[in-house]
Design an enzyme around this catalytic site. Structure first.
Site, PDB file in Angstrom:
ATOM      1  N   GLY A  10       0.813  -1.222   0.000  1.00  0.00           N
ATOM      2  CA  GLY A  10       0.000   0.000   0.000  1.00  0.00           C
ATOM      3  C   GLY A  10       0.844   1.268   0.000  1.00  0.00           C
ATOM      4  O   GLY A  10       2.050   1.240   0.240  1.00  0.00           O
ATOM      5  N   ASP A  37      -3.282 -12.088   6.130  1.00  0.00           N
ATOM      6  CA  ASP A  37      -4.522 -11.691   5.449  1.00  0.00           C
ATOM      7  C   ASP A  37      -5.584 -11.323   6.489  1.00  0.00           C
ATOM      8  O   ASP A  37      -6.086 -12.191   7.207  1.00  0.00           O
ATOM      9  CB  ASP A  37      -4.995 -12.858   4.569  1.00  0.00           C
ATOM     10  CG  ASP A  37      -6.231 -12.496   3.750  1.00  0.00           C
ATOM     11  OD1 ASP A  37      -6.819 -11.410   3.998  1.00  0.00           O
ATOM     12  OD2 ASP A  37      -6.598 -13.297   2.881  1.00  0.00           O
ATOM     13  N   TYR A  62      -9.055  -2.361   3.734  1.00  0.00           N
ATOM     14  CA  TYR A  62      -9.914  -2.376   2.546  1.00  0.00           C
ATOM     15  C   TYR A  62     -10.211  -0.899   2.259  1.00  0.00           C
ATOM     16  O   TYR A  62     -10.932  -0.251   3.022  1.00  0.00           O
ATOM     17  CB  TYR A  62     -11.196  -3.143   2.853  1.00  0.00           C
ATOM     18  CG  TYR A  62     -12.139  -3.288   1.679  1.00  0.00           C
ATOM     19  CD1 TYR A  62     -12.389  -4.534   1.116  1.00  0.00           C
ATOM     20  CD2 TYR A  62     -12.783  -2.184   1.132  1.00  0.00           C
ATOM     21  CE1 TYR A  62     -13.261  -4.669   0.041  1.00  0.00           C
ATOM     22  CE2 TYR A  62     -13.640  -2.316   0.061  1.00  0.00           C
ATOM     23  CZ  TYR A  62     -13.875  -3.559  -0.479  1.00  0.00           C
ATOM     24  OH  TYR A  62     -14.735  -3.694  -1.546  1.00  0.00           O
ATOM     25  N   THR A 102      -9.585   7.058   9.503  1.00  0.00           N
ATOM     26  CA  THR A 102      -9.944   7.951   8.396  1.00  0.00           C
ATOM     27  C   THR A 102     -10.887   9.081   8.795  1.00  0.00           C
ATOM     28  O   THR A 102     -11.681   8.940   9.744  1.00  0.00           O
ATOM     29  CB  THR A 102     -10.620   7.113   7.280  1.00  0.00           C
ATOM     30  OG1 THR A 102     -11.135   7.985   6.273  1.00  0.00           O
ATOM     31  CG2 THR A 102     -11.779   6.286   7.810  1.00  0.00           C
ATOM     32  N   ASP A 103     -10.821  10.162   8.035  1.00  0.00           N
ATOM     33  CA  ASP A 103     -11.780  11.269   8.163  1.00  0.00           C
ATOM     34  C   ASP A 103     -13.203  10.817   7.809  1.00  0.00           C
ATOM     35  O   ASP A 103     -14.174  11.466   8.204  1.00  0.00           O
ATOM     36  CB  ASP A 103     -11.363  12.434   7.249  1.00  0.00           C
ATOM     37  CG  ASP A 103     -11.161  12.024   5.800  1.00  0.00           C
ATOM     38  OD1 ASP A 103     -10.876  10.829   5.545  1.00  0.00           O
ATOM     39  OD2 ASP A 103     -11.295  12.882   4.905  1.00  0.00           O
ATOM     40  N   TYR A 126     -17.486   1.956   4.042  1.00  0.00           N
ATOM     41  CA  TYR A 126     -16.055   2.102   4.359  1.00  0.00           C
ATOM     42  C   TYR A 126     -15.878   2.838   5.690  1.00  0.00           C
ATOM     43  O   TYR A 126     -15.145   2.387   6.574  1.00  0.00           O
ATOM     44  CB  TYR A 126     -15.354   2.852   3.225  1.00  0.00           C
ATOM     45  CG  TYR A 126     -13.933   3.274   3.553  1.00  0.00           C
ATOM     46  CD1 TYR A 126     -12.893   2.343   3.594  1.00  0.00           C
ATOM     47  CD2 TYR A 126     -13.621   4.610   3.828  1.00  0.00           C
ATOM     48  CE1 TYR A 126     -11.590   2.732   3.906  1.00  0.00           C
ATOM     49  CE2 TYR A 126     -12.329   5.004   4.139  1.00  0.00           C
ATOM     50  CZ  TYR A 126     -11.320   4.062   4.172  1.00  0.00           C
ATOM     51  OH  TYR A 126     -10.032   4.456   4.489  1.00  0.00           O
ATOM     52  N   LYS A 130     -14.314   1.293   9.135  1.00  0.00           N
ATOM     53  CA  LYS A 130     -13.121   1.849   9.776  1.00  0.00           C
ATOM     54  C   LYS A 130     -13.421   2.250  11.221  1.00  0.00           C
ATOM     55  O   LYS A 130     -12.579   2.097  12.103  1.00  0.00           O
ATOM     56  CB  LYS A 130     -12.600   3.051   8.977  1.00  0.00           C
ATOM     57  CG  LYS A 130     -12.028   2.715   7.600  1.00  0.00           C
ATOM     58  CD  LYS A 130     -10.754   1.880   7.649  1.00  0.00           C
ATOM     59  CE  LYS A 130      -9.572   2.639   8.195  1.00  0.00           C
ATOM     60  NZ  LYS A 130      -8.318   1.826   8.150  1.00  0.00           N
ATOM     61  N   TRP A 151      -7.462  11.733   2.703  1.00  0.00           N
ATOM     62  CA  TRP A 151      -7.101  12.077   1.326  1.00  0.00           C
ATOM     63  C   TRP A 151      -5.622  11.782   1.045  1.00  0.00           C
ATOM     64  O   TRP A 151      -4.848  12.678   0.671  1.00  0.00           O
ATOM     65  CB  TRP A 151      -7.415  13.551   1.053  1.00  0.00           C
ATOM     66  CG  TRP A 151      -8.870  13.922   1.064  1.00  0.00           C
ATOM     67  CD1 TRP A 151      -9.878  13.319   1.741  1.00  0.00           C
ATOM     68  CD2 TRP A 151      -9.467  15.019   0.362  1.00  0.00           C
ATOM     69  NE1 TRP A 151     -11.062  13.969   1.505  1.00  0.00           N
ATOM     70  CE2 TRP A 151     -10.845  15.016   0.665  1.00  0.00           C
ATOM     71  CE3 TRP A 151      -8.978  16.019  -0.488  1.00  0.00           C
ATOM     72  CZ2 TRP A 151     -11.731  15.957   0.140  1.00  0.00           C
ATOM     73  CZ3 TRP A 151      -9.857  16.960  -0.993  1.00  0.00           C
ATOM     74  CH2 TRP A 151     -11.219  16.919  -0.685  1.00  0.00           C
TER      75      TRP A 151
HETATM   76  N1  LIG Z   1      -6.078   6.394   0.817  1.00  0.00           N
HETATM   77  C1  LIG Z   1      -6.714   7.348   1.487  1.00  0.00           C
HETATM   78  O1  LIG Z   1      -7.122   8.362   0.925  1.00  0.00           O
HETATM   79  C2  LIG Z   1      -6.933   7.205   2.959  1.00  0.00           C
HETATM   80  C3  LIG Z   1      -7.632   8.213   3.633  1.00  0.00           C
HETATM   81  C4  LIG Z   1      -7.833   8.091   5.011  1.00  0.00           C
HETATM   82  C5  LIG Z   1      -7.322   6.983   5.680  1.00  0.00           C
HETATM   83  N2  LIG Z   1      -6.677   6.021   4.987  1.00  0.00           N
HETATM   84  C6  LIG Z   1      -6.194   4.855   5.729  1.00  0.00           C
HETATM   85  O2  LIG Z   1      -4.783   4.850   5.664  1.00  0.00           O
HETATM   86  C7  LIG Z   1      -4.306   3.499   5.688  1.00  0.00           C
HETATM   87  C8  LIG Z   1      -3.335   3.274   4.549  1.00  0.00           C
HETATM   88  O3  LIG Z   1      -4.043   3.505   3.328  1.00  0.00           O
HETATM   89  P1  LIG Z   1      -3.325   3.452   1.919  1.00  0.00           P
HETATM   90  O4  LIG Z   1      -3.757   4.652   1.167  1.00  0.00           O
HETATM   91  O5  LIG Z   1      -1.870   3.155   2.072  1.00  0.00           O
HETATM   92  O6  LIG Z   1      -4.079   2.195   1.306  1.00  0.00           O
HETATM   93  P2  LIG Z   1      -3.750   1.325   0.015  1.00  0.00           P
HETATM   94  O7  LIG Z   1      -2.690   1.970  -0.800  1.00  0.00           O
HETATM   95  O8  LIG Z   1      -5.050   0.973  -0.591  1.00  0.00           O
HETATM   96  O9  LIG Z   1      -3.099   0.028   0.672  1.00  0.00           O
HETATM   97  C9  LIG Z   1      -3.854  -0.837   1.451  1.00  0.00           C
HETATM   98  C10 LIG Z   1      -3.062  -2.099   1.630  1.00  0.00           C
HETATM   99  O10 LIG Z   1      -3.872  -2.984   2.404  1.00  0.00           O
HETATM  100  C11 LIG Z   1      -3.735  -4.260   1.829  1.00  0.00           C
HETATM  101  N3  LIG Z   1      -4.861  -5.123   2.092  1.00  0.00           N
HETATM  102  C12 LIG Z   1      -6.118  -5.064   1.571  1.00  0.00           C
HETATM  103  N4  LIG Z   1      -6.837  -6.093   2.010  1.00  0.00           N
HETATM  104  C13 LIG Z   1      -6.027  -6.805   2.828  1.00  0.00           C
HETATM  105  C14 LIG Z   1      -6.191  -7.987   3.576  1.00  0.00           C
HETATM  106  N5  LIG Z   1      -7.323  -8.684   3.547  1.00  0.00           N
HETATM  107  N6  LIG Z   1      -5.157  -8.429   4.332  1.00  0.00           N
HETATM  108  C15 LIG Z   1      -3.981  -7.778   4.340  1.00  0.00           C
HETATM  109  N7  LIG Z   1      -3.750  -6.675   3.625  1.00  0.00           N
HETATM  110  C16 LIG Z   1      -4.770  -6.183   2.882  1.00  0.00           C
HETATM  111  C17 LIG Z   1      -3.618  -4.029   0.341  1.00  0.00           C
HETATM  112  O11 LIG Z   1      -3.057  -5.170  -0.222  1.00  0.00           O
HETATM  113  P3  LIG Z   1      -3.103  -5.461  -1.801  1.00  0.00           P
HETATM  114  O12 LIG Z   1      -1.992  -4.608  -2.365  1.00  0.00           O
HETATM  115  O13 LIG Z   1      -2.826  -6.920  -1.880  1.00  0.00           O
HETATM  116  O14 LIG Z   1      -4.473  -5.069  -2.277  1.00  0.00           O
HETATM  117  C18 LIG Z   1      -2.705  -2.811   0.326  1.00  0.00           C
HETATM  118  O15 LIG Z   1      -1.358  -3.202   0.360  1.00  0.00           O
HETATM  119  C19 LIG Z   1      -5.569   2.627   5.683  1.00  0.00           C
HETATM  120  O16 LIG Z   1      -5.891   2.271   6.985  1.00  0.00           O
HETATM  121  C20 LIG Z   1      -6.633   3.542   5.136  1.00  0.00           C
HETATM  122  O17 LIG Z   1      -7.912   3.164   5.583  1.00  0.00           O
HETATM  123  C21 LIG Z   1      -6.449   6.110   3.649  1.00  0.00           C
END
Ligand SMILES: NC(=O)c1ccc[n+]([C@@H]2O[C@H](COP(=O)([O-])OP(=O)(O)OC[C@H]3O[C@@H](n4cnc5c(N)ncnc54)[C@H](OP(=O)(O)O)[C@@H]3O)[C@@H](O)[C@H]2O)c1
Length: 294
Positions: A10, A37, A62, A102-103, A126, A130, A151
């Site tokens: 991620g 997982d 997710y 998350t926000d 979602y 969370k 974001w």
């Molecule tokens: N992206 C945003 O805008 C945002 C905003 C607010 C908060 N957040 C939070 O910040 C954190 C990091 O987000 P990110 O942007 O780095 O997310 P990301 O790029 O979507 O990465 C999520 C990671 O989680 C893995 N994953 C998904 N399902 C899984 C499972 N069943 N078991 C183990 N791993 C799994 C994915 O693996 P695969 O590569 O195999 O799919 C991916 O490596 C998360 O908690 C997210 O909720 C994100």
């Protein structure tokens, strides 16, 4: 200090990996979905028990906000129960856990930025999943730190900044929602902050908001990306403001999900850079790597 990071592929985990060499006291190891997982009961617990870390960072989630509306059970399993099981396994190993939220736990109806004292009221699957994860982590491991961010973008993976820069390669104009506001956050900035916190081992069952400084609409963010593309000689596109009502999505998103990250600044001295500065830095990285495509 051995730090186990869940979610290796991620944006946040890749950012942690990139910044890790600047924190020689921390020995980061990463697990992917194949090793740990969160959708499968016991999988992450086994990986955590085997690694016996001093700290767990749960960067796995997710994150497909719209798809979650069709897969609520899976979203809750990974973001809710899975997060709780990881926190419990960390406790079993005698380790604290840093968990990312998350926000989108907020409904976006507030007239001012959300502090940690604000009442969550998620609008989407979602967001609800969370929020369930936050509760599960709090219940499973008193030695936790929950960081709500927003974001998130980076030079890696799927995110809005990369999508805009890529769209400009093929289109003259992009329509972007102008009536949803949030706190754009560079994953590399967030990673730095997390590693600084990890170094201090400063966990006390706290929830903090931690997002880029300032606020923006998606239109503001897209406009800033395009301005940087022009500055760097990359293709850019005109950005046309539209209403969220004219861009229907499966998940309802908060209209105003700006996070107030003041508490973590006051209590831990941590503040992320202004979002515009970090968009510029990310655009420079993208320019160097042909938009991350090669
Ligand atoms: N992206 C945003 O805008 C945002 C905003 C607010 C908060 N957040 C939070 O910040 C954190 C990091 O987000 P990110 O942007 O780095 O997310 P990301 O790029 O979507 O990465 C999520 C990671 O989680 C893995 N994953 C998904 N399902 C899984 C499972 N069943 N078991 C183990 N791993 C799994 C994915 O693996 P695969 O590569 O195999 O799919 C991916 O490596 C998360 O908690 C997210 O909720 C994100």
């Amino acid at each position: 200090m051995k730090v186990l990071v869940l979610g290796r592929e991620g944006q946040l985990a890749l950012s942690l990996a990139e910044r890790a060499p600047e924190y020689p006291g921390l020995d980061l190891i990463f697990t992917s979905r194949a090793d740990a997982d969160l959708s499968s009961s016991g999988s992450a617990a086994t990986a955590i028990a085997e690694a016996s870390p001093d700290l767990v960072i749960n960067a796995a989630a997710y994150t497909a906000v719209d798809k979650a509306e069709e897969e609520p059970a899976l979203a809750f399993r990974i973001n809710g129960e899975g997060a709780g099981e990881a926190a419990a396994a960390a406790r079993q190993a005698g380790a604290p856990i840093i968990h990312i939220s998350t926000d989108y736990v907020f409904d976006g109806a507030a007239p001012e930025p959300y502090t940690e004292d604000a009442e969550p009221n998620p609008l989407s699957v979602y967001g609800r999943s969370k929020l369930a994860g936050e509760d599960a982590v709090r219940a499973a491991n008193p030695d936790h730190l929950i960081l709500r961010t927003a974001w998130v973008y980076s030079p890696f993976g799927r995110n809005f900044v990369r999508t805009m820069a890529a769209a400009a390669q093929t289109r003259d104009r992009v329509d972007v929602v102008a009536d949803q506001h949030g706190s754009p956050t560079a994953a590399l900035d967030l990673a730095d902050a997390i590693l600084r916190i990890a170094e201090r081992r400063d966990f006390s069952g706290t929830t903090y908001h931690l997002a880029g400084s300032g606020s923006a609409s998606w239109f503001d963010l897209a406009s800033e990306v395009m301005a940087n593309c022009r500055r760097l000689g990359l293709p850019s596109a005109e950005v046309q403001p539209i209403a969220a009502a004219d861009w229907p999505t499966r998940a309802v998103r908060p209209a105003y999900a700006v996070l107030d990250s003041g508490r973590i600044h006051r209590e831990l001295g941590i503040r992320l850079p202004d979002w515009r500065k970090s968009v510029a830095a990310t655009a420079e990285r993208l320019a160097l790597t042909n938009l991350g495509l090669g």
